[in-house]
Enzyme design. Structure first.
Site, PDB file in Angstrom:
ATOM      1  N   HIS A 169       0.869  -1.195   0.000  1.00 14.06           N
ATOM      2  CA  HIS A 169       0.000   0.000   0.000  1.00 14.06           C
ATOM      3  C   HIS A 169       0.901   1.239   0.000  1.00 14.06           C
ATOM      4  CE1 HIS A 169      -3.880   2.059   1.432  1.00 14.06           C
ATOM      5  NE2 HIS A 169      -2.995   3.032   1.227  1.00 14.06           N
ATOM      6  N   HIS A 191       1.567   5.380  -1.619  1.00 14.23           N
ATOM      7  CA  HIS A 191       1.221   6.570  -2.406  1.00 14.23           C
ATOM      8  C   HIS A 191       2.520   7.200  -2.897  1.00 14.23           C
ATOM      9  CE1 HIS A 191      -2.967   6.735  -0.820  1.00 14.23           C
ATOM     10  NE2 HIS A 191      -2.403   6.157   0.226  1.00 14.23           N
ATOM     11  N   HIS A 201     -10.581   1.141   1.763  1.00 16.56           N
ATOM     12  CA  HIS A 201     -10.370   2.126   2.831  1.00 16.56           C
ATOM     13  C   HIS A 201     -11.554   1.959   3.770  1.00 16.56           C
ATOM     14  CE1 HIS A 201      -8.837   5.931   4.605  1.00 16.56           C
ATOM     15  NE2 HIS A 201     -10.052   5.856   5.140  1.00 16.56           N
ATOM     16  N   HIS A 205      -4.683  -0.729   5.891  1.00 18.81           N
ATOM     17  CA  HIS A 205      -4.205   0.023   7.070  1.00 18.81           C
ATOM     18  C   HIS A 205      -5.135  -0.105   8.277  1.00 18.81           C
ATOM     19  CE1 HIS A 205      -6.916   2.802   5.060  1.00 18.81           C
ATOM     20  NE2 HIS A 205      -6.013   3.244   4.222  1.00 18.81           N
ATOM     21  N   LEU A 243      -5.199   9.017   8.065  1.00 20.92           N
ATOM     22  CA  LEU A 243      -6.501   8.349   8.135  1.00 20.92           C
ATOM     23  C   LEU A 243      -6.364   6.913   7.655  1.00 20.92           C
ATOM     24  CD1 LEU A 243      -8.844  11.190   6.849  1.00 20.92           C
ATOM     25  CD2 LEU A 243      -8.796  10.195   9.143  1.00 20.92           C
ATOM     26  N   ASP A 263       1.381   2.600   3.597  1.00 14.57           N
ATOM     27  CA  ASP A 263       0.528   3.777   3.427  1.00 14.57           C
ATOM     28  C   ASP A 263       1.369   5.051   3.494  1.00 14.57           C
ATOM     29  OD1 ASP A 263      -1.756   5.175   2.854  1.00 14.57           O
ATOM     30  OD2 ASP A 263      -2.535   5.154   4.897  1.00 14.57           O
ATOM     31  N   HIS A 269       2.985  14.522   1.673  1.00 13.63           N
ATOM     32  CA  HIS A 269       2.316  15.813   1.433  1.00 13.63           C
ATOM     33  C   HIS A 269       3.339  16.900   1.721  1.00 13.63           C
ATOM     34  CE1 HIS A 269      -1.908  14.452   1.259  1.00 13.63           C
ATOM     35  NE2 HIS A 269      -1.582  13.572   2.181  1.00 13.63           N
ATOM     36  N   ALA A 293      -4.282  14.609   5.737  1.00  9.27           N
ATOM     37  CA  ALA A 293      -3.941  13.334   6.379  1.00  9.27           C
ATOM     38  C   ALA A 293      -2.852  12.616   5.594  1.00  9.27           C
ATOM     39  CB  ALA A 293      -5.189  12.460   6.451  1.00  9.27           C
TER      40      ALA A 293
HETATM   41  O1  DOR Z   1      -3.661   9.406   5.754  1.00  4.44           O
HETATM   42  C1  DOR Z   1      -3.977   9.090   4.628  1.00  4.44           C
HETATM   43  N1  DOR Z   1      -3.404   9.655   3.553  1.00  4.44           N
HETATM   44  N2  DOR Z   1      -4.938   8.181   4.462  1.00  4.44           N
HETATM   45  C2  DOR Z   1      -5.429   7.905   3.264  1.00  4.44           C
HETATM   46  O2  DOR Z   1      -6.308   7.099   3.191  1.00  4.44           O
HETATM   47  C3  DOR Z   1      -4.962   8.625   2.061  1.00  4.44           C
HETATM   48  C4  DOR Z   1      -3.618   9.137   2.247  1.00  4.44           C
HETATM   49  C5  DOR Z   1      -3.210  10.138   1.208  1.00  4.44           C
HETATM   50  O3  DOR Z   1      -3.436   9.905   0.029  1.00  4.44           O
HETATM   51  O4  DOR Z   1      -2.625  11.154   1.577  1.00  4.44           O
HETATM   52 ZN    ZN Z   2      -3.407   5.007   1.599  1.00  3.41          ZN
END
Ligand code: DOR
Ligand code: ZN
Length: 349
Positions: free
Chosen positions: A14, A16, A137, A175, A220, A248, A252, A264
């Protein structure tokens, strides 16, 4: 005391990596350690079609360091307009590894997610037929449900009925953050599995407010009480193959985390394996680390284990592991740093 261990190269089930300058800055940090990763599709706009998926995979390939053998495992973002034909074609060609369900409004870039599951019945049937896993999710979006209860309520109201309706569909509850999540997955293992993040094994909800509000620990599903963190540690280190690593890692820019309405996501990729080694060491379960990080995931997805290995060693990682990552667009991203420090790291060899 074990000071150094060798495990099969791990995968991240998982992840990003975003796009553009952020992709370029963050992807190499995962590709240097992990063999493969499930790539989350919540871009702006999301990866909705097979054509989007192919384009995104090309941009990922272009952002990989020369000679990298890292393999992105691509996913589609489930919307109420998803074409079941894309699912069948993607499964047949092997380009599509899984489909992600974001309840609309549940988290970052989830606005195009699903409001009414009845509107995606044909897609879920196609997934079940083609054996494409659904990655969930698992939080309800009902504003009346307390944020700390959203996972447990989701299991009861949404996940359990969904699994009864599609009994052959393989599902990953992503997660997990609660003892309810771990317990539900454990007692329904087989076609159901769960990913667990490094940070949910290390922090509880009190940590988010330790000494002041800590935006870089906000993600999250949000971290829960200590008893839940302990339940996640028991699940991860149990040896049960329904639990595997999904970082996860969600980068950002610092200015978007530290704002009136901070977003998040915890960016843990650079320290993810050091964190899990430390957790397994603390739980006296280093002999089970390889299962969690390198074996259970491929078994669930029907893929071979990675051929090569990595070494992990007990030592304080250099400060550089925690230094903010800076993108070409001059945006900074803060790396997850457990308050208690880190005493493991990935060895050079
Ligand atoms: O904390 C999170 N960030 N939870 C998610 O489900 C998405 C993720 C994000 O894409 O930043
Ligand atoms: Zn995620």
């Amino acid at each position: 005391m074990t000071d150094r261990i060798e495990i099969r190269r791990p995968d991240d089930w998982h992840l990003h990596v975003r796009d553009g300058a952020m992709l370029k800055a963050t992807l190499p940090l995962s590709a240097g350690v992990f063999g493969r990763a499930i790539i989350m599709p919540n871009l702006k706009p999301p990866v909705r079609t097979l054509a989007d998926l192919r384009d995104y995979r090309k941009r990922i390939a272009a952002a990989l360091p020369a000679g990298s053998s890292f393999r992105p495992l691509m996913t589609l973002y489930l919307t109420e307009d998803t074409d079941a034909g894309d699912i069948r074609a993607g499964a047949l060609s092997g380009e599509l590894t899984a489909v992600k369900l974001y309840p609309a409004g549940a988290t970052t870039n989830s606005d195009s997610g699903v409001r009414d599951l009845e509107r995606v019945e044909n897609v879920l049937e196609a997934m079940q037929d083609a054996d494409v896993p659904l990655l969930v999710h698992g939080e309800v979006t009902d504003p009346d449900v307390d944020i700390f209860d959203r996972e447990a309520v989701f299991i009861e109201r949404v996940l359990d009925p969904l699994r009864r309706r599609y009994p052959a569909l393989r599902v990953v509850l992503e997660h997990i953050t609660t003892s309810e999540g771990a317990g539900y997955v454990m007692s329904n293992a087989g076609r159901l599995a769960a990913t667990i993040t490094p940070h949910h094994l290390m922090i509880n909800r009190t940590d988010i407010f330790r000494g002041g509000i800590r935006p870089h620990l906000y993600c999250l599903p949000v971290a829960k009480r200590e008893k839940h963190r302990l339940a996640l540690r028991r699940a991860a280190t149990s040896g049960a193959d329904c639990f595997f690593l999904g970082t996860d890692s969600a980068p950002h820019p610092v200015h978007e985390k530290e704002s009136d309405c901070g977003c998040a996501g915890v960016f843990c990729a650079p320290v993810a394996m050091a964190c899990v080694a430390q957790v397994f060491d603390e739980e006296d379960a280093l002999d089970r680390l390889e299962g969690f990080a390198s074996r259970h995931g491929p078994a669930f997805y029907g893929l071979p284990v990675n051929d090569d290995t990595i070494w992990l060693e007990r030592k304080s990682p250099e400060e550089s592991a925690f230094r903010d990552v800076e993108t070409e667009a001059k945006e900074r991203v803060r790396v997850f740093r457990p308050d208690a420090g880190l005493h493991w790291s990935v060895a050079d060899r």
